[in-house]
Design a protein around this motif. Structure first.
Motif, PDB file in Angstrom:
ATOM      1  N   ASN A  68       0.860  -1.177   0.000  1.00  0.00           N
ATOM      2  CA  ASN A  68       0.000   0.000   0.000  1.00  0.00           C
ATOM      3  C   ASN A  68       0.902   1.235   0.000  1.00  0.00           C
ATOM      4  O   ASN A  68       1.585   1.521   0.979  1.00  0.00           O
ATOM      5  CB  ASN A  68      -0.891  -0.012   1.242  1.00  0.00           C
ATOM      6  CG  ASN A  68      -1.865   1.131   1.278  1.00  0.00           C
ATOM      7  OD1 ASN A  68      -1.807   2.049   0.470  1.00  0.00           O
ATOM      8  ND2 ASN A  68      -2.773   1.081   2.244  1.00  0.00           N
ATOM      9  N   TYR A  74       2.243   3.002   5.971  1.00  0.00           N
ATOM     10  CA  TYR A  74       1.971   1.646   5.478  1.00  0.00           C
ATOM     11  C   TYR A  74       3.175   1.083   4.725  1.00  0.00           C
ATOM     12  O   TYR A  74       3.465  -0.108   4.801  1.00  0.00           O
ATOM     13  CB  TYR A  74       0.742   1.629   4.577  1.00  0.00           C
ATOM     14  CG  TYR A  74      -0.520   2.044   5.288  1.00  0.00           C
ATOM     15  CD1 TYR A  74      -0.951   1.357   6.429  1.00  0.00           C
ATOM     16  CD2 TYR A  74      -1.282   3.114   4.847  1.00  0.00           C
ATOM     17  CE1 TYR A  74      -2.103   1.734   7.086  1.00  0.00           C
ATOM     18  CE2 TYR A  74      -2.433   3.491   5.500  1.00  0.00           C
ATOM     19  CZ  TYR A  74      -2.842   2.801   6.628  1.00  0.00           C
ATOM     20  OH  TYR A  74      -3.977   3.171   7.289  1.00  0.00           O
ATOM     21  N   THR A  78       5.303  -2.473   5.638  1.00  0.00           N
ATOM     22  CA  THR A  78       5.487  -3.525   4.645  1.00  0.00           C
ATOM     23  C   THR A  78       6.961  -3.737   4.333  1.00  0.00           C
ATOM     24  O   THR A  78       7.416  -4.877   4.197  1.00  0.00           O
ATOM     25  CB  THR A  78       4.716  -3.183   3.351  1.00  0.00           C
ATOM     26  OG1 THR A  78       3.357  -2.893   3.683  1.00  0.00           O
ATOM     27  CG2 THR A  78       4.761  -4.330   2.375  1.00  0.00           C
TER      28      THR A  78
END
Length: 160
Positions: A68, A74, A78
């Motif tokens: 994302n 985000y 990740t």
């Protein structure tokens, strides 16, 4: 329960029959996903390191594609998850060249992300820590590999 040393376990395993060893390995594989992944690597992929690296790169590509990128928050989560997975894959292999190759690929993919990671201080610092880590790991390799990986690292650094 007292946990025995590797030396003691090795001595005990030498005395077991083949069927018991097989049963122990299968039982070990049932308990944790990492144990099963390590057994998979040792049995099916350790003889073809290039194939292993290619399959790990495909897995990393999938993770980068599903990232994302709406927010740096985000992205950070990740990217850290991907880095943890790379470390896990490196533990299976135990080969320094595999580790360097995967980290180089990771840095290459980080540079190609949009929006750029270099606009965010945390992600930029994470990237630079990986570059420093790669440089240290390259020095432990054979001279020919050092040269090849150093050129690759310079190309990645120049494409920021």
């Amino acid at each position: 329960m007292k946990i025995e040393s590797i030396v003691t376990i090795k001595k005990e395993l030498k005395h077991l029959p083949k069927e018991d060893l097989l049963a122990l390995c299968l039982r070990l594989g049932r308990f944790k996903k990492e144990n099963k992944a390590l057994l998979t690597y040792l049995l099916f992929e350790s003889h073809d390191e290039d194939g292993y690296v290619a399959s790990v790169k495909n897995t990393l590509d999938e993770l980068f594609e599903t990232m994302n990128t709406d927010s740096y928050f985000y992205m950070k989560k990740t990217i850290r998850k991907i880095l943890r997975q790379i470390r896990t894959y490196n533990r299976y292999s135990n080969k320094k060249s595999t580790e360097v190759e995967l980290l180089l690929y990771f840095c290459e993919r980080l540079n190609s992300l949009t929006p750029s990671i270099h606009r965010n201080r945390t992600l930029s610092n994470l990237y630079h820590r990986q570059v420093v880590s790669i440089q240290k790991k390259i020095t432990a390799l054979h001279e020919d590999l050092q040269y090849d990986y150093t050129i690759q690292l310079e190309e990645i650094e120049n494409h920021k």
